[in-house]
Design an enzyme around this catalytic site. Structure first.
Site, mmCIF file in Angstrom:
data_model
loop_
_atom_site.group_PDB
_atom_site.id
_atom_site.type_symbol
_atom_site.label_atom_id
_atom_site.label_comp_id
_atom_site.label_asym_id
_atom_site.label_seq_id
_atom_site.Cartn_x
_atom_site.Cartn_y
_atom_site.Cartn_z
ATOM 1 N N VAL A 50 0.802 -1.221 0.000
ATOM 2 C CA VAL A 50 0.000 0.000 0.000
ATOM 3 C C VAL A 50 0.836 1.273 0.000
ATOM 4 C CG1 VAL A 50 -1.988 -1.110 1.097
ATOM 5 C CG2 VAL A 50 -0.262 0.046 2.526
ATOM 6 N N ASN A 64 -6.434 -1.690 6.681
ATOM 7 C CA ASN A 64 -5.871 -2.403 7.829
ATOM 8 C C ASN A 64 -4.360 -2.574 7.761
ATOM 9 O OD1 ASN A 64 -5.966 -4.407 10.172
ATOM 10 N ND2 ASN A 64 -5.192 -5.707 8.520
ATOM 11 N N SER A 115 -5.438 3.098 16.062
ATOM 12 C CA SER A 115 -4.953 2.438 17.281
ATOM 13 C C SER A 115 -5.181 3.369 18.457
ATOM 14 C CB SER A 115 -3.457 2.136 17.151
ATOM 15 O OG SER A 115 -2.900 1.758 18.402
ATOM 16 N N TYR A 136 4.864 5.177 14.913
ATOM 17 C CA TYR A 136 3.575 4.475 14.916
ATOM 18 C C TYR A 136 2.483 5.373 15.480
ATOM 19 C CZ TYR A 136 0.245 0.636 15.595
ATOM 20 O OH TYR A 136 -0.849 -0.176 15.545
ATOM 21 N N ALA A 137 2.744 6.004 16.616
ATOM 22 C CA ALA A 137 1.744 6.865 17.245
ATOM 23 C C ALA A 137 1.391 8.037 16.339
ATOM 24 C CB ALA A 137 2.244 7.360 18.600
ATOM 25 N N ALA A 138 2.404 8.619 15.696
ATOM 26 C CA ALA A 138 2.140 9.735 14.788
ATOM 27 C C ALA A 138 1.291 9.293 13.608
ATOM 28 C CB ALA A 138 3.460 10.326 14.298
ATOM 29 N N SER A 139 1.593 8.117 13.069
ATOM 30 C CA SER A 139 0.827 7.629 11.915
ATOM 31 C C SER A 139 -0.623 7.343 12.291
ATOM 32 C CB SER A 139 1.478 6.366 11.339
ATOM 33 O OG SER A 139 1.341 5.252 12.207
ATOM 34 N N LYS A 140 -0.843 6.773 13.469
ATOM 35 C CA LYS A 140 -2.205 6.413 13.868
ATOM 36 C C LYS A 140 -3.016 7.632 14.287
ATOM 37 C CE LYS A 140 -1.868 2.001 13.078
ATOM 38 N NZ LYS A 140 -2.639 1.367 11.987
#
Length: 261
Positions: A77, A103, A153, A167-171
């Site tokens: 993706v 997802n 998330s 990860y936190a920034a992306s979510k």
């Protein structure tokens, strides 16, 4: 109502997805498998996208063995051309796309002072950019009554005791993207856009956590356990179906109570 060939009737009927075509990215393992199987169980034709074709074919067999219909498309993706190919294949094979489950995702745990630009960008490219490329492609072909569900998330809302900047920034970005796409498309195109924010669930990502870390987080979970994939898949079916026909721009938190502690 949605855009199925025959509108459902009754409360339980609103959860049915007969005649709908759903794309699930990251469908080769973990929660993606649970999502794909749940969509097929309630009547959707499922197009499975991920990088690992052999794993996708296993999921496809599990769906067809249960009487469902599924197709497999290899897709990364983070590559917009792959996203176009995934959606165009769904259109060519089944004539429509009614549901997108964004997802596909990946996580890292690098301390912020040592994370390289390449490591940070790799996570953003999959978790945020990839969801946008998929939503763009689907938004161009979806009809009124369609549904996009972005899998965010609770780390987009809170912290979890690990170095998770990328990860936190992306979510968190995905939650913002959800709101904006809902604002752009819900009224003008009739496409609902919502997000799920899972807490602790078994997945390839969570399998990499030390057991001591998982145990340390359980006091934050009001229900005192990890979630089961079917519990998250049930929330997905709600958002994807006509049961949620008046719900858009929302983030549904499914975390056993973590974010209220």
């Amino acid at each position: 109502m949605g855009n199925s060939d025959q509108a459902p009737t009754g409360i339980l009927g609103r959860f049915r997805l007969n005649g709908r075509v759903a794309i699930v990215t990251g469908a080769s393992s973990g929660l993606g498998v649970a999502f794909a199987q749940a969509l097929a169980e309630v009547g959707a034709t499922v197009v499975l996208g991920a990088r690992r074709v052999e794993k996708l074919q296993e999921v496809q067999r599990s769906i067809t063995d249960a009487g469902g219909t599924a197709a497999v498309v290899q897709c990364d993706v983070s590559i917009p051309e792959d996203c176009h190919r995934l959606v165009s294949t769904a259109i060519k094979q089944f004539g429509r796309v009614d549901i997108l489950v964004n997802n596909a995702g990946k996580g890292t745990a690098f301390p912020a002072t040592r994370e390289t630009p390449e490591q940070f960008r790799e996570v953003i490219d999959v978790n945020l950019n990839g969801c946008y490329w998929m939503a763009q492609e689907c938004g161009r072909v979806m009809k009124p009554g369609s549904s996009i569900v972005n899998v965010s998330s609770i780390l987009g809302l809170t912290t979890a005791g690990l170095p998770q900047a990328a990860y936190a920034a992306s979510k968190a970005g995905l939650i913002g993207l959800t709101r904006d796409l809902a604002q752009q498309w819900s009224g003008r195109k009739g496409i609902r856009v919502n997000a799920l924010a899972p807490g602790f669930f078994p997945s390839e990502m969570s399998a990499q956590y030390p057991q001591s870390y998982v145990d340390s987080q359980m006091p934050r979970v009001l229900l005192s356990r990890m979630g089961e994939p079917v519990e998250l898949a049930s929330a997905l079916i709600f958002l994807a179906s006509d049961a949620a026909s008046y719900v858009t721009g929302q983030t549904i938190v499914v975390d056993g109570g973590v974010t209220v502690t």
